[in-house]
Design a protein around this motif. Structure first.
Motif, short mmCIF file in Angstrom:
data_model
loop_
_atom_site.label_atom_id
_atom_site.label_comp_id
_atom_site.label_asym_id
_atom_site.label_seq_id
_atom_site.Cartn_x
_atom_site.Cartn_y
_atom_site.Cartn_z
N LYS A 1 -8.39 -11.60 19.55
CA LYS A 1 -8.90 -10.34 19.18
C LYS A 1 -8.62 -9.24 20.04
O LYS A 1 -9.05 -8.33 19.67
CB LYS A 1 -9.99 -10.10 18.12
N GLY A 2 -8.10 -9.61 20.99
CA GLY A 2 -8.02 -8.68 22.27
C GLY A 2 -9.15 -8.06 22.72
O GLY A 2 -9.23 -7.09 23.46
N ARG A 3 -10.59 -8.96 22.48
CA ARG A 3 -11.59 -8.44 22.86
C ARG A 3 -12.14 -8.36 24.62
O ARG A 3 -12.67 -7.62 25.12
CB ARG A 3 -12.92 -9.20 22.37
N PHE A 4 -11.10 -9.27 25.22
CA PHE A 4 -11.26 -9.36 26.64
C PHE A 4 -10.57 -8.05 27.09
O PHE A 4 -10.69 -7.81 28.37
CB PHE A 4 -10.30 -10.46 26.99
N LEU A 5 -10.14 -7.07 26.38
CA LEU A 5 -9.35 -5.99 27.04
C LEU A 5 -10.15 -4.55 26.91
O LEU A 5 -9.82 -3.52 27.22
CB LEU A 5 -8.04 -5.53 26.21
N LYS A 6 -11.27 -4.91 26.57
CA LYS A 6 -12.61 -3.92 26.30
C LYS A 6 -12.68 -3.12 27.43
O LYS A 6 -12.67 -1.74 27.59
CB LYS A 6 -13.81 -4.38 25.81
N ARG A 7 -13.13 -3.46 28.56
CA ARG A 7 -13.10 -2.86 29.86
C ARG A 7 -12.07 -2.25 30.45
O ARG A 7 -11.99 -1.32 30.89
CB ARG A 7 -13.95 -3.78 30.95
N PRO A 8 -10.80 -3.02 30.35
CA PRO A 8 -9.57 -2.31 30.91
C PRO A 8 -9.37 -1.09 30.06
O PRO A 8 -8.77 -0.10 30.64
CB PRO A 8 -8.62 -3.45 30.85
N PHE A 9 -9.47 -1.37 28.74
CA PHE A 9 -9.40 -0.34 27.60
C PHE A 9 -10.25 0.94 28.36
O PHE A 9 -9.68 2.30 28.16
CB PHE A 9 -9.69 -0.61 26.48
N GLU A 10 -11.18 0.89 28.62
CA GLU A 10 -12.06 2.19 28.98
C GLU A 10 -11.79 2.64 30.17
O GLU A 10 -11.76 3.99 30.37
CB GLU A 10 -13.74 1.58 29.33
N HIS A 11 -11.39 1.75 31.22
CA HIS A 11 -11.14 2.26 32.42
C HIS A 11 -9.65 2.97 32.46
O HIS A 11 -9.39 4.03 32.87
CB HIS A 11 -10.92 1.29 33.38
N VAL A 12 -8.51 2.41 31.80
CA VAL A 12 -7.36 3.07 31.75
C VAL A 12 -7.37 4.42 30.93
O VAL A 12 -6.76 5.46 31.32
CB VAL A 12 -6.18 1.88 31.16
N LEU A 13 -8.05 4.21 29.68
CA LEU A 13 -8.05 5.33 28.75
C LEU A 13 -8.91 6.51 29.49
O LEU A 13 -8.56 7.75 29.42
CB LEU A 13 -8.70 5.24 27.54
N GLY A 14 -9.94 6.13 30.05
CA GLY A 14 -10.79 7.28 30.91
C GLY A 14 -9.82 7.83 31.92
O GLY A 14 -9.83 9.14 32.11
N ASN A 15 -9.29 7.08 32.71
CA ASN A 15 -8.44 7.66 33.84
C ASN A 15 -7.49 8.78 33.30
O ASN A 15 -6.87 9.75 33.67
CB ASN A 15 -7.75 6.76 34.66
N SER A 16 -6.72 8.14 32.12
CA SER A 16 -5.76 9.06 31.49
C SER A 16 -6.06 10.31 30.90
O SER A 16 -5.30 11.32 31.05
CB SER A 16 -4.92 8.00 30.36
#
Length: 721
Positions: A60-75
């Protein structure tokens, strides 16, 4: 040998078996090598994508949670945090995104800490819309206890929904295209200091009672606009066929005091306005208050009600099939509202079949409420104890700086009690605070008026240029209400007004104006019962009066009624009318500043006439309350002389005081018909005239005036005491 045979058999079997298993692998390898390189690369990519899809689907892509926060936050250049569950995967083709306890921080200057937060957000996103197109397409969206904070900065250069570089100029709001939505406890907050707009709206999804609909999104809220409160409520009804590409029905109402706007119709998607099919009904006491919500300034009106079709095409809102009434006048047509370059632009083509003259008043600054209750007398105000008719309502300079316009407006008939007006048309353009009414045309009493008016609000106060031209117009029709008979009157009148004024209201602009006003009377006849009285030829008038009717019209050779305007004060320059029997001359002037009148008219006969007063008729008072003094002090003095002669001599001697010796100098019509100034006027013999003044407000023939008269006129025209 017998001992070795089984081994040999086993060995042969093993070799045979091994060779059979290796043969398909080698064939598969051979086939793979035989494929072209692009095909092998494509198959590899597909395989990799399938592997990623499978991993995301299983986890379910749960392991992408922290990368998602980091990438989207920088964007976004904002802090992004997900406190609860997180899912991001393909299901099976659309992207499923789920986040619980999600927050996106606001900018440092915003009044709220988060631009977005939600206890739960669950969505299905069309993947190709992330790559192609300018809007993200969301097939399904669920918000639970969500809050969106949209806010402009005070200088209107930045907003909370333009992400990235904090110094980036704020962009207009662009929503994703949502087909279906489920909202629970969701709120929207919007603030715009420049528009003085603040609104808070709550959204809820409820089951509809009508089985035609699966659910509906209800919204309700309130706010303020330019310190005026308003309420908003409505619903977005999602039909069952939405899943298969159906449409959504929208019903909404806004109330702000007397102003009410109802909108109903269908939308292609829950947030998709492009291609919408809506109908609008707007009604209230003053149309200007409705346009305030658009940041657009228009003159106030009387009560109104309009209906219109409404849709959005690109960045343009289109109001079509518009029809309705304001006051006692109708209007129909179409207009559009767009924001090219972030600046509001209104384009329109409007038409009125019958326009009531009372409804014209507010467009030049009159109070619509006073006009509605008092009629024409509502245009007169009392200022410092004196009546005033020129409106002093200021132009809304700050408001017209916010938008541009290009509107064509036509009127078939104007209901006016005094002068017949029809076929009016005007093109109104507003370009960065430069307002032009050009051309402004209409037919009046058988003639035609063409105007070009520009108001330059880029300068403070506003500078206005007036150029108004009257084509030859029949006097019989134009002056019918003032006792001129159409039958027997073939004379015409033409004129022009060219002035420049400074001021934000009509009163202030004319009160500082400089320029010229001229009305020209070519040769013609005019038949009126009291025309001889106006020429002060009492003997001729009384003779014809006793005959009970005028047998012959007055024959006009040429005439000019002209004024030179200096700093709001108009001086006769000249008033000269040459008829078959008389020469009529006027001197004096009037003031746009305080609307005072101080004019004197007299007529001298070209032949001897008994009972001719030869004394001025005075016109005084104000624009709104003029006073005409037929018996002037000079005429009264002559009456006293007649009485003295009657006592001392005989009754015949008394008549001598009223004898006109008939020495009036005929006018050369060339300068008159050219609209020339007093100094350019000539007699028929070509000599300069010495009886038309010098273009000043003095009322004597020399045009100089006495000190007492000058002091009196300064008091009248300028308010100098």
């Amino acid at each position: 040998m017998a001992d070795t045979e089984p081994d040999a058999h086993i060995k042969g079997t093993t070799v045979a078996t091994g060779g059979g298993a290796g043969h398909p692998v080698r064939r598969a390898q051979a086939r793979w090598r035989a494929l072209p390189l692009p095909a092998r690369v494509a198959i590899g990519i597909v395989g990799l994508l399938f592997a990623i899809w499978l991993i995301l689907f299983v986890t379910k892509g749960r392991f992408l949670k922290r990368p998602f926060e980091h990438v989207l936050g920088n964007s976004l250049n904002r802090q992004v945090r997900v406190d609860g569950d997180f899912q991001l995967y393909f299901a099976p083709i659309t992207i499923k995104f789920l986040a619980e306890g999600m927050r996106v921080s606001n900018t440092s200057w915003a009044s709220r800490p988060d631009v977005f937060r939600a206890d739960r957000i669950d969505s299905r996103i069309a993947p190709l819309s992330l790559i192609f197109g300018d809007k993200v397409r969301v097939r399904w969206l669920e918000f639970r206890n969500g809050a969106v904070d949209l806010e402009w900065s005070r200088d209107h250069q930045h907003n909370t929904w333009t992400f990235g570089d904090p110094a980036k100029k704020g962009k207009p709001l662009s929503l994703p295209l949502v087909s279906r939505a489920l909202l629970t406890g969701t709120t929207l907050r919007f603030r715009d200091p420049r528009m003085q707009l603040g609104v808070d709206i709550g959204f809820e999804t409820v089951k509809a009672r009508d089985t035609q609909f699966a659910s509906e999104v209800r919204f309700a809220g309130d706010g303020t606009m330019r310190a005026l409160p308003f309420r908003l409520k409505g619903g977005l009804l999602s039909p069952d066929q939405t899943v298969t590409g159906g449409r959504n029905r929208l019903v909404a109402r806004m109330d702000a005091g007397e102003t009410r706007v109802d909108v109903s119709g269908t939308l292609p998607g829950a947030t998709q306005l492009e291609g919408s099919d809506l109908q609008m009904v707007a009604q209230g006491g003053n149309l200007a208050r409705l346009f305030d919500f658009l940041g657009v300034a228009i003159p106030p009106t009387r009560s109104y009600r309009f209906t219109s079709d409404l849709t959005k095409a690109g960045e343009e809102w289109r109001f079509t099939h518009l029809k309705g009434k304001f006051g006692d006048s109708d209007m129909a047509g179409r207009f559009t509202v767009s924001q090219p370059g972030g600046r509001t632009l209104i384009k329109g083509d409007l038409a009125t079949q019958k326009l009531d003259i009372i409804d014209v008043g507010p467009f030049i600054g009159y109070d619509p409420e006073r006009l509605a209750t008092q009629g024409g007398s509502g245009a007169i105000m009392t200022v410092s104890g004196a009546p005033r008719v020129l409106p002093d309502t200021p132009l809304r300079v700050e408001a017209i700086r916010n938008f541009d316009a290009d509107v064509r407006y036509s009127v078939r008939t104007v209901r006016a009690p005094n002068v017949p007006i029809s076929n009016a048309a005007v093109t109104v353009k507003l370009d960065k605070s430069l307002l032009t009414l050009s051309p402004l045309t209409f037919d009046m009493a058988g003639g035609h008026v063409a105007s070009d008016i520009s108001i330059d609000a880029r300068q403070r106060p506003a500078h206005t240029d007036y150029d108004i031209r009257l084509a030859p117009t029949p006097m019989g029709t134009l002056l019918a209400r003032w006792g001129v008979a159409e039958s027997g009157t073939n004379g015409t009148i033409r004129g022009r007004v060219q002035m420049t004024g400074i001021g934000d209201s009509l009163h202030d602009s004319l009160g500082s104006a400089n320029g010229r006003i001229a009305a020209i009377l070519p040769a013609g006849t005019m038949w009126a019962r009291n025309v001889q009285l106006s020429e002060i030829d009492v003997g001729t008038f009384i003779t014809k009066m006793f005959e009970k009717k005028l047998k012959e019209p007055v024959e006009i050779n040429c005439g000019l009624i002209a004024f030179t305007v200096r700093n709001g004060v108009a001086a006769a320059d000249p008033i000269l009318i040459d008829t078959k029997k008389n020469v009529m001359i006027g001197r004096g002037g009037f003031s746009f500043r305080n609307e005072r009148l101080d004019l004197a008219f007299r007529a001298d006969g070209k032949k001897i006439s008994l009972f001719s007063g030869q004394s001025p008729v005075g016109i005084g008072g104000y624009f709104a309350q003029p006073r005409i003094s037929v018996i002037s002090p000079d005429l009264m003095a002559r009456g006293g002389a007649a009485a003295a002669l009657g006592v001392a001599a005989t009754p015949l001697a008394a008549v001598l005081a009223f004898v006109d010796v008939g020495d009036a100098k005929g006018a050369a019509c060339g300068p008159v018909l050219a609209g020339a100034t007093a100094q350019a006027q000539r007699t028929k013999s070509g000599k300069p005239r010495d009886d038309v003044g010098r273009g000043t407000t003095a009322k004597d023939e020399a045009g100089k005036g006495s000190k007492a008269e000058k002091k009196s006129q300064d008091k009248k025209f300028l308010g100098i005491f």
